[in-house]
Write a protein that holds these residues in place. Structure first.
Motif, PDB file in Angstrom:
ATOM      1  N   GLY A  10       7.960  -1.147  -0.148  1.00 19.49           N
ATOM      2  CA  GLY A  10       6.557  -1.662  -0.106  1.00 19.49           C
ATOM      3  C   GLY A  10       5.531  -0.699   0.074  1.00 19.49           C
ATOM      4  N   ARG A  11       5.569  -0.197   1.297  1.00 21.78           N
ATOM      5  CA  ARG A  11       4.590   0.886   1.583  1.00 21.78           C
ATOM      6  C   ARG A  11       4.421   1.964   0.670  1.00 21.78           C
ATOM      7  NH1 ARG A  11       3.750   3.203   7.350  1.00 21.78           N
ATOM      8  NH2 ARG A  11       6.034   3.256   7.117  1.00 21.78           N
ATOM      9  N   LEU A  12       5.864   2.788   0.179  1.00 17.12           N
ATOM     10  CA  LEU A  12       5.763   3.868  -0.706  1.00 17.12           C
ATOM     11  C   LEU A  12       5.340   3.400  -2.040  1.00 17.12           C
ATOM     12  CD1 LEU A  12       9.163   5.088   0.411  1.00 17.12           C
ATOM     13  CD2 LEU A  12       7.166   6.320   0.699  1.00 17.12           C
ATOM     14  N   MET A  13       5.603   2.292  -2.531  1.00 12.46           N
ATOM     15  CA  MET A  13       5.147   1.742  -3.878  1.00 12.46           C
ATOM     16  C   MET A  13       3.598   1.604  -3.923  1.00 12.46           C
ATOM     17  SD  MET A  13       7.253   1.671  -6.379  1.00 12.46           S
ATOM     18  CE  MET A  13       6.368   0.580  -7.328  1.00 12.46           C
ATOM     19  N   ALA A  14       3.213   1.032  -2.965  1.00 13.41           N
ATOM     20  CA  ALA A  14       1.709   0.834  -2.884  1.00 13.41           C
ATOM     21  C   ALA A  14       0.876   2.099  -2.904  1.00 13.41           C
ATOM     22  CB  ALA A  14       1.414   0.030  -1.417  1.00 13.41           C
TER      23      ALA A  14
ATOM     24  N   GLU B  49       7.799   3.309  -9.875  1.00 13.15           N
ATOM     25  CA  GLU B  49       8.822   3.010  -9.595  1.00 13.15           C
ATOM     26  C   GLU B  49      10.038   4.127  -9.977  1.00 13.15           C
ATOM     27  OE1 GLU B  49      10.514  -0.746 -11.444  1.00 13.15           O
ATOM     28  OE2 GLU B  49       9.394  -1.732 -10.104  1.00 13.15           O
ATOM     29  N   ASP B  50       9.868   4.703 -11.367  1.00 16.19           N
ATOM     30  CA  ASP B  50      10.644   5.770 -11.664  1.00 16.19           C
ATOM     31  C   ASP B  50      10.587   6.929 -10.783  1.00 16.19           C
ATOM     32  OD1 ASP B  50      11.254   4.158 -13.719  1.00 16.19           O
ATOM     33  OD2 ASP B  50       9.968   4.971 -15.246  1.00 16.19           O
ATOM     34  N   ALA B  51       9.130   7.314 -10.290  1.00 21.23           N
ATOM     35  CA  ALA B  51       9.186   8.663  -9.511  1.00 21.23           C
ATOM     36  C   ALA B  51       9.857   8.286  -8.392  1.00 21.23           C
ATOM     37  CB  ALA B  51       7.467   8.796  -9.436  1.00 21.23           C
ATOM     38  N   LEU B  52       9.794   7.155  -7.549  1.00 21.22           N
ATOM     39  CA  LEU B  52      10.457   6.822  -6.178  1.00 21.22           C
ATOM     40  C   LEU B  52      11.903   6.969  -6.751  1.00 21.22           C
ATOM     41  CD1 LEU B  52      10.157   6.238  -3.348  1.00 21.22           C
ATOM     42  CD2 LEU B  52      10.355   3.843  -4.000  1.00 21.22           C
ATOM     43  N   GLN B  53      12.384   6.526  -7.578  1.00 16.55           N
ATOM     44  CA  GLN B  53      13.842   6.584  -7.668  1.00 16.55           C
ATOM     45  C   GLN B  53      14.243   8.066  -8.005  1.00 16.55           C
ATOM     46  OE1 GLN B  53      15.148   4.237 -11.145  1.00 16.55           O
ATOM     47  NE2 GLN B  53      17.595   5.021 -10.896  1.00 16.55           N
ATOM     48  N   ASP B  54      13.415   8.807  -8.713  1.00 15.48           N
ATOM     49  CA  ASP B  54      13.766  10.411  -8.973  1.00 15.48           C
ATOM     50  C   ASP B  54      13.833  11.112  -7.692  1.00 15.48           C
ATOM     51  OD1 ASP B  54      13.680   9.931 -11.745  1.00 15.48           O
ATOM     52  OD2 ASP B  54      11.875  10.672 -12.010  1.00 15.48           O
TER      53      ASP B  54
ATOM     54  N   TRP C 257       8.144  12.654   3.477  1.00 14.59           N
ATOM     55  CA  TRP C 257       8.860  13.518   2.485  1.00 14.59           C
ATOM     56  C   TRP C 257       8.997  12.821   1.085  1.00 14.59           C
ATOM     57  CZ3 TRP C 257      12.673  14.123  -0.849  1.00 14.59           C
ATOM     58  CH2 TRP C 257      13.218  15.395  -1.293  1.00 14.59           C
ATOM     59  N   LEU C 258       9.483  11.524   1.267  1.00 17.01           N
ATOM     60  CA  LEU C 258       9.913  11.043  -0.097  1.00 17.01           C
ATOM     61  C   LEU C 258       8.455  10.391  -0.729  1.00 17.01           C
ATOM     62  CD1 LEU C 258      12.679   8.197   0.716  1.00 17.01           C
ATOM     63  CD2 LEU C 258      12.526   9.813  -0.872  1.00 17.01           C
ATOM     64  N   MET C 259       7.488  10.150   0.090  1.00 16.45           N
ATOM     65  CA  MET C 259       6.060   9.659  -0.648  1.00 16.45           C
ATOM     66  C   MET C 259       5.509  10.945  -1.551  1.00 16.45           C
ATOM     67  SD  MET C 259       3.531   7.888  -1.386  1.00 16.45           S
ATOM     68  CE  MET C 259       3.110   6.591  -0.066  1.00 16.45           C
ATOM     69  N   LYS C 260       5.647  12.233  -0.647  1.00 13.97           N
ATOM     70  CA  LYS C 260       5.178  13.575  -1.580  1.00 13.97           C
ATOM     71  C   LYS C 260       6.192  13.933  -2.593  1.00 13.97           C
ATOM     72  CE  LYS C 260       4.678  18.539  -0.643  1.00 13.97           C
ATOM     73  NZ  LYS C 260       4.649  19.552   0.540  1.00 13.97           N
ATOM     74  N   ALA C 261       7.254  13.875  -2.353  1.00  6.76           N
ATOM     75  CA  ALA C 261       8.339  13.952  -3.374  1.00  6.76           C
ATOM     76  C   ALA C 261       8.170  13.094  -4.733  1.00  6.76           C
ATOM     77  CB  ALA C 261       9.809  13.947  -2.935  1.00  6.76           C
ATOM     78  N   ALA C 262       7.945  11.945  -4.536  1.00  2.00           N
ATOM     79  CA  ALA C 262       7.914  10.844  -5.626  1.00  2.00           C
ATOM     80  C   ALA C 262       6.456  11.108  -6.151  1.00  2.00           C
ATOM     81  CB  ALA C 262       7.952   9.395  -5.035  1.00  2.00           C
ATOM     82  N   PHE C 263       5.428  11.474  -5.490  1.00  2.58           N
ATOM     83  CA  PHE C 263       4.053  11.707  -6.281  1.00  2.58           C
ATOM     84  C   PHE C 263       4.529  12.930  -7.074  1.00  2.58           C
ATOM     85  CE2 PHE C 263      -0.021  13.631  -6.637  1.00  2.58           C
ATOM     86  CZ  PHE C 263      -0.645  12.376  -7.006  1.00  2.58           C
TER      87      PHE C 263
ATOM     88  N   GLU D  45       3.180   6.714   9.950  1.00  4.06           N
ATOM     89  CA  GLU D  45       2.259   5.741  10.366  1.00  4.06           C
ATOM     90  C   GLU D  45       0.838   6.504   9.846  1.00  4.06           C
ATOM     91  OE1 GLU D  45       2.946   8.267  14.247  1.00  4.06           O
ATOM     92  OE2 GLU D  45       4.080   7.295  12.685  1.00  4.06           O
ATOM     93  N   ASP D  46       0.736   7.697   9.124  1.00  4.76           N
ATOM     94  CA  ASP D  46      -0.294   8.127   8.566  1.00  4.76           C
ATOM     95  C   ASP D  46      -0.243   7.671   7.076  1.00  4.76           C
ATOM     96  OD1 ASP D  46       0.033  11.180  10.416  1.00  4.76           O
ATOM     97  OD2 ASP D  46      -1.254   9.652  10.726  1.00  4.76           O
ATOM     98  N   ILE D  47       0.787   7.130   6.463  1.00  2.43           N
ATOM     99  CA  ILE D  47       0.567   6.825   5.062  1.00  2.43           C
ATOM    100  C   ILE D  47      -0.174   5.461   5.295  1.00  2.43           C
ATOM    101  CG2 ILE D  47       2.201   5.849   3.364  1.00  2.43           C
ATOM    102  CD1 ILE D  47       4.397   7.646   4.239  1.00  2.43           C
ATOM    103  N   PRO D  48      -1.295   5.235   4.526  1.00  2.00           N
ATOM    104  CA  PRO D  48      -1.986   4.024   4.670  1.00  2.00           C
ATOM    105  C   PRO D  48      -1.020   2.717   3.976  1.00  2.00           C
ATOM    106  CG  PRO D  48      -3.291   5.913   3.463  1.00  2.00           C
ATOM    107  CD  PRO D  48      -1.686   6.281   3.709  1.00  2.00           C
TER     108      PRO D  48
END
Length: 409
Positions: free
Chosen positions: A24-28, A41-46, A67-73, A107-110
């Motif tokens: 939820g946080r990552l998708m937001a 969704e596709d980027a997070l799966q990748d 790491w996942l947030m940066k990679a997904a972006f 915790e730094d991820i809003p």
């Protein structure tokens, strides 16, 4: 080589845990930057697939969520760059990378889930679509689980979700909490969505480790801070707290559902119960009634000692009907009516709802109990069989099977 298998298992578990707990946080965060639900969704799966490969070689990073947030972006940017039509958009979005790279700790991820919920609950979407999209995007419910919650087929719900994402993209709906004067048109759907998140976890027992009860209460508290002094927000939070307070008592030692009126009050969470009742009282004093306040008041009456206040609940359902004239409210109203001794009248009301609720398990369970009370055991047995067949949990099945054993046929 002999250590490869345990390492792969550990990496796979780490990725699955993050997706389950922090999706939820990552998708937001991704939707707010990429401004596209499907792309996020596709980027997070990748990114998850990449994590399995990279973490398998280099080990799990100190900060796997960041790491996942940066990679997904980055994956999202790559997908946009592959489209000639979106070339300029990719250039613009690349400027945001600096913000993403600055994230060092989870915790730094809003926590932008509330923003995402308000986006999902935009009035341009049908209410059913708003709730379904929130459950999918914020809470990681799969299409089948959402379809079950709405009594839909999986394919129908999948099409609804796809249309909702496309509509948000086509209309350019902004990712933001609307200004106070714009919140009213979305607030009731947001409240309904958060409560459905909570009840989905409560009914399922969060057996898949997604603590949806906690998630629902956390987001409702967040909304209460954003929207202070709002009677309906307070009522919805009170309803969650009152319900959660009796969670430890809802299933017996042998695993069967225990009705509220038969629960051991000593096992209720006194702190949650007190907080819920104080919040409800504060909401009622604002003299701005709404459906969630009434539902919370009904829950409170149900938890009265030494026994539920059925007569007060009857009056409350009459008030609730003015806000929500739905078959489910009519069903619950009839159940309370039966508890006041008017079982014949209540059964007639239930029978009038057959066309609308014949596939709804609680309708069969309520009808079975009324038939049993009226000493019509053969009809009760048939109704119990239908209810058992549709029971959503093993606990409910055990409870109903115990009722059948007491029938005098």
């Amino acid at each position: 080589m002999k250590n490869a298998a345990p390492k792969a298992i550990a990496v796979n578990k780490a990725v699955n845990d993050i997706i389950r707990n922090d999706r939820g946080r990552l998708m937001a965060g991704l939707v707010s930057r990429l401004r596209d639900f499907q792309l996020a969704e596709d980027a997070l799966q990748d990114a998850a697939i990449s994590a399995l490969k990279h973490w398998g070689r280099s080990g799990i990073p100190d900060n796997p969520t960041a790491w996942l947030m940066k990679a997904a972006f980055n994956k999202g940017i790559d997908r946009i760059r592959k489209s000639d039509r979106e070339g300029q958009k990719a250039k613009d979005l690349s400027l945001i990378l600096e913000d993403t790279e600055a994230m060092h700790a989870p915790e730094d991820i809003p926590d932008e889930r509330l923003r995402l919920i308000f986006t999902c609950c935009h009035p341009a979407l049908e209410e059913k679509s708003r709730i379904a999209l929130t459950l999918r995007t914020v809470c990681n419910l799969n299409t089948r689980e959402i379809a079950d919650a709405f009594l839909d087929t999986e394919s129908t719900m999948g099409q609804r979700l796809s249309r909702s994402k496309s509509k948000i993209k086509a209309k350019g709906i902004g990712f933001a909490v609307p200004e106070p004067e714009q919140r009213a048109e979305r607030l009731n759907t947001v409240l309904s969505t958060l409560y459905l998140i909570f009840t989905t976890g409560y009914v399922s027992g969060d057996i898949d480790t997604r603590n949806l009860c906690h998630e629902g209460m956390f987001l409702m508290r967040l909304l209460n801070q954003l929207q202070p002094h709002d009677a309906e927000v307070e009522g919805a939070l009170a309803l969650m707290l009152l319900t959660q307070s009796r969670r430890a008592a809802r299933v017996s030692a042998r695993g069967a559902t225990v009705p509220i009126s038969e629960q051991d009050h000593a096992t209720w969470d006194a702190d949650l119960l007190q907080e819920g009742r104080e919040l409800l009282e504060r909401a009622v004093q604002r003299r701005d009634p709404g459906s969630f306040q009434i539902k919370a008041a009904i829950a409170d009456c149900h938890m009265e000692t030494p026994e539920p206040d059925w007569m007060q609940m009857l009056l409350l359902y009459q008030s609730l009907w003015r806000f929500e004239p739905t078959p489910v409210v009519a069903l619950n109203w009839a159940v309370v009516l039966a508890e006041t001794g008017q079982t014949d009248v209540a059964l007639n009301r239930l029978n009038d709802l057959k066309a609308e609720l014949d596939d709804f398990q609680p309708w069969h369970a309520a009808r079975a109990r009324m038939l049993q009370t009226l000493n019509r055991p053969n009809e009760a047995a048939q109704a119990y069989a239908e209810a058992i067949m549709r029971a959503p949990t093993e606990a409910d099945r055990l409870f109903l099977q115990d009722k059948v054993k007491r029938l005098q046929i």
